[in-house]
Design a protein around this motif. Structure first.
Motif, PDB file in Angstrom:
ATOM      1  N   GLN A  63      -2.911  27.539  24.417  1.00 54.19           N
ATOM      2  CA  GLN A  63      -4.287  27.081  24.005  1.00 54.19           C
ATOM      3  C   GLN A  63      -4.930  27.588  23.077  1.00 54.19           C
ATOM      4  OE1 GLN A  63      -5.396  24.465  26.036  1.00 54.19           O
ATOM      5  NE2 GLN A  63      -4.762  24.688  27.998  1.00 54.19           N
ATOM      6  N   TRP A  64      -4.913  28.843  22.957  1.00 52.29           N
ATOM      7  CA  TRP A  64      -5.703  29.604  21.823  1.00 52.29           C
ATOM      8  C   TRP A  64      -5.090  29.401  20.594  1.00 52.29           C
ATOM      9  CZ3 TRP A  64      -3.604  33.200  18.345  1.00 52.29           C
ATOM     10  CH2 TRP A  64      -4.425  33.612  17.426  1.00 52.29           C
ATOM     11  N   SER A  65      -3.905  29.260  20.377  1.00 56.39           N
ATOM     12  CA  SER A  65      -3.107  29.169  19.205  1.00 56.39           C
ATOM     13  C   SER A  65      -3.133  27.746  18.593  1.00 56.39           C
ATOM     14  CB  SER A  65      -1.503  29.421  19.157  1.00 56.39           C
ATOM     15  OG  SER A  65      -0.904  28.883  20.092  1.00 56.39           O
TER      16      SER A  65
ATOM     17  N   MET B  75       4.154  27.622  14.890  1.00 56.20           N
ATOM     18  CA  MET B  75       2.738  27.218  14.199  1.00 56.20           C
ATOM     19  C   MET B  75       3.376  26.799  12.891  1.00 56.20           C
ATOM     20  SD  MET B  75      -0.219  29.667  15.413  1.00 56.20           S
ATOM     21  CE  MET B  75      -1.314  28.547  14.330  1.00 56.20           C
TER      22      MET B  75
ATOM     23  N   GLY C  55      -6.043  26.013  19.204  1.00 56.67           N
ATOM     24  CA  GLY C  55      -7.249  25.831  18.680  1.00 56.67           C
ATOM     25  C   GLY C  55      -7.287  26.368  17.312  1.00 56.67           C
ATOM     26  N   LEU C  56      -6.741  27.454  17.039  1.00 62.32           N
ATOM     27  CA  LEU C  56      -6.347  27.973  15.563  1.00 62.32           C
ATOM     28  C   LEU C  56      -5.832  27.124  14.811  1.00 62.32           C
ATOM     29  CD1 LEU C  56      -6.612  30.433  13.512  1.00 62.32           C
ATOM     30  CD2 LEU C  56      -4.523  31.106  14.571  1.00 62.32           C
ATOM     31  N   PHE C  57      -4.655  26.417  15.294  1.00 66.86           N
ATOM     32  CA  PHE C  57      -3.926  25.391  14.448  1.00 66.86           C
ATOM     33  C   PHE C  57      -4.876  24.342  13.930  1.00 66.86           C
ATOM     34  CE2 PHE C  57      -1.432  21.542  14.381  1.00 66.86           C
ATOM     35  CZ  PHE C  57      -0.515  21.647  13.249  1.00 66.86           C
ATOM     36  N   ARG C  58      -5.593  23.738  15.050  1.00 66.62           N
ATOM     37  CA  ARG C  58      -6.551  22.756  14.626  1.00 66.62           C
ATOM     38  C   ARG C  58      -7.658  23.064  13.541  1.00 66.62           C
ATOM     39  NH1 ARG C  58      -8.292  19.273  19.722  1.00 66.62           N
ATOM     40  NH2 ARG C  58      -9.150  21.320  20.211  1.00 66.62           N
ATOM     41  N   ARG C  59      -8.104  24.190  13.632  1.00 67.31           N
ATOM     42  CA  ARG C  59      -9.165  24.695  12.644  1.00 67.31           C
ATOM     43  C   ARG C  59      -8.503  24.705  11.072  1.00 67.31           C
ATOM     44  NH1 ARG C  59     -10.967  27.802  17.220  1.00 67.31           N
ATOM     45  NH2 ARG C  59      -9.557  29.636  16.416  1.00 67.31           N
ATOM     46  N   LEU C  60      -7.296  25.184  11.279  1.00 67.33           N
ATOM     47  CA  LEU C  60      -6.441  25.302  10.086  1.00 67.33           C
ATOM     48  C   LEU C  60      -6.237  23.862   9.463  1.00 67.33           C
ATOM     49  CD1 LEU C  60      -4.181  28.280  10.756  1.00 67.33           C
ATOM     50  CD2 LEU C  60      -6.186  28.503   9.519  1.00 67.33           C
TER      51      LEU C  60
END
Length: 352
Positions: free
Chosen positions: A340-342, A105, A344-349
């Motif tokens: 997939q989960w990470s 990430m 989503g987190l990356f896109r939010r960050l």
């Protein structure tokens, strides 16, 4: 001559010179006592020829054949005693896999800021999982599949090129306490080895699990070894040939056009590839502080290379083959399942 026959003839006119060049390069690398000669020699020779615009092509199915040979050879290490020992290192293996996800990430942020690409492309190009798995996931999110494949090819080539030489230059000597249960080639039991390995491939294909040609034979032979089934070792020339075929497949990915397509992105991908080697070594050193595993073994276990490439490096250098293998297998599982989960987190960050 039909169009199909002409096409096949043209393909073999590219394949045969590739194999001849790779064999010569592997032989010379072995004579020069280079580390991992039958992979590194063909890799550099074929990549160099491709950069000179020589039209070479890998053997169809060659990478899968090479992965099969390496997976089957690795499976022979998993005796009951070895598996019991690996259980003691479970926290270390899990930490190495999760560390790869966190570092991936971090590389993604660099690719996004400097590489001139969108978030899906940056993320899946940076995550050090299997190239095909990351490309497939990226395609679902609108990422540039060609650039993602290119970034993974650069990273794997850098790791395969740098790490064996670095370990050899550092004077690391093979001191593996793990040895394969079957050490002799036995014609009587060789069909059992092949059968167990192909059953593993078939199971992985049926379940549509990634890396079937390396993980399938590994699991099939490992289960047979654990069950006490008498197996033969693989002849050394088969293992060397497997390395050669993988080296050819990696080398053929490169060309001048490969780097001309997106020079800015390729440059940043090479930068993050170099960073991944350095930071993975830092992770290995950190894990070494809380474990008794030798640092060279941890360096291979955390290296951001491909499963087959890193595991065969451990085998040739005799550095904790089962532990390195388990670490890389779990890394691929964690990165594939957690991508997939990470993401989503990356896109939010990124959006924050």
């Amino acid at each position: 001559m039909s169009a199909i026959s002409a096409l096949r003839l043209t393909a073999w006119r590219q394949v045969l010179p590739t194999l001849a060049l790779a064999t010569l390069a592997g032989w010379l690398a072995e004579r020069l006592h280079l580390p991992l000669p039958w992979m590194i020699g063909p890799l550099f020779a074929v990549a160099g020829a491709r950069m000179a615009d020589i039209d070479l092509r890998p053997l169809p199915g060659g990478r899968q054949t090479g992965q099969w040979a390496i997976g089957a050879a690795l499976g022979l290490y998993f005796s009951p005693e070895v598996v019991a020992q690996l259980g003691l290192h479970a926290p270390l293996v899990i930490a190495a896999a999760l560390g790869s996800l966190v570092l991936g990430m971090a590389y993604a942020f660099i690719l996004l800021r400097l590489g001139g690409v969108d978030a899906p492309t940056a993320f899946f190009a940076a995550l050090p999982g299997g190239a095909s798995e990351m490309a497939n996931l990226a395609d679902r999110h609108g990422g540039a599949v060609d650039r993602i494949a290119a970034a993974h090819a650069i990273r794997v080539m850098m790791v395969v090129s740098v790490l064996p030489f670095a370990l050899t230059f550092a004077g690391v000597q093979g001191s593996d306490v793990y040895v394969p249960l079957a050490r002799e080639v036995d014609a009587q039991h060789f069909p059992l080895l092949v059968g167990a390995s192909l059953l593993g491939v078939g199971a992985f294909k049926l379940l549509r699990i990634a890396n079937a040609w390396v993980l399938g034979p590994l699991l099939g032979v490992a289960l047979a070894t654990l069950a006490g089934v008498p197996l033969s070792a693989l002849p050394p020339w088969v293992v060397n040939g497997g390395q050669l075929l993988i080296g050819c497949a990696l080398g053929c990915r490169f060309s001048r056009a490969f780097f001309r397509a997106a020079p800015r992105f390729m440059s940043v991908a090479a930068l993050t590839g170099a960073m991944s080697i350095v930071l993975a070594f830092a992770l290995a050193a950190l894990l070494g502080l809380v474990s008794e595993v030798p640092l060279p073994t941890l360096a291979l276990a955390t290296a951001p290379g491909g499963v087959s490439e890193m595991c065969i490096t451990a085998k040739v250098l005799q550095l904790g083959v089962p532990l390195v293998t388990v670490c890389h297998v779990l890394r691929v599982v964690v990165l594939t399942v957690g991508a997939q989960w990470s993401f989503g987190l990356f896109r939010r960050l990124v959006a924050a």
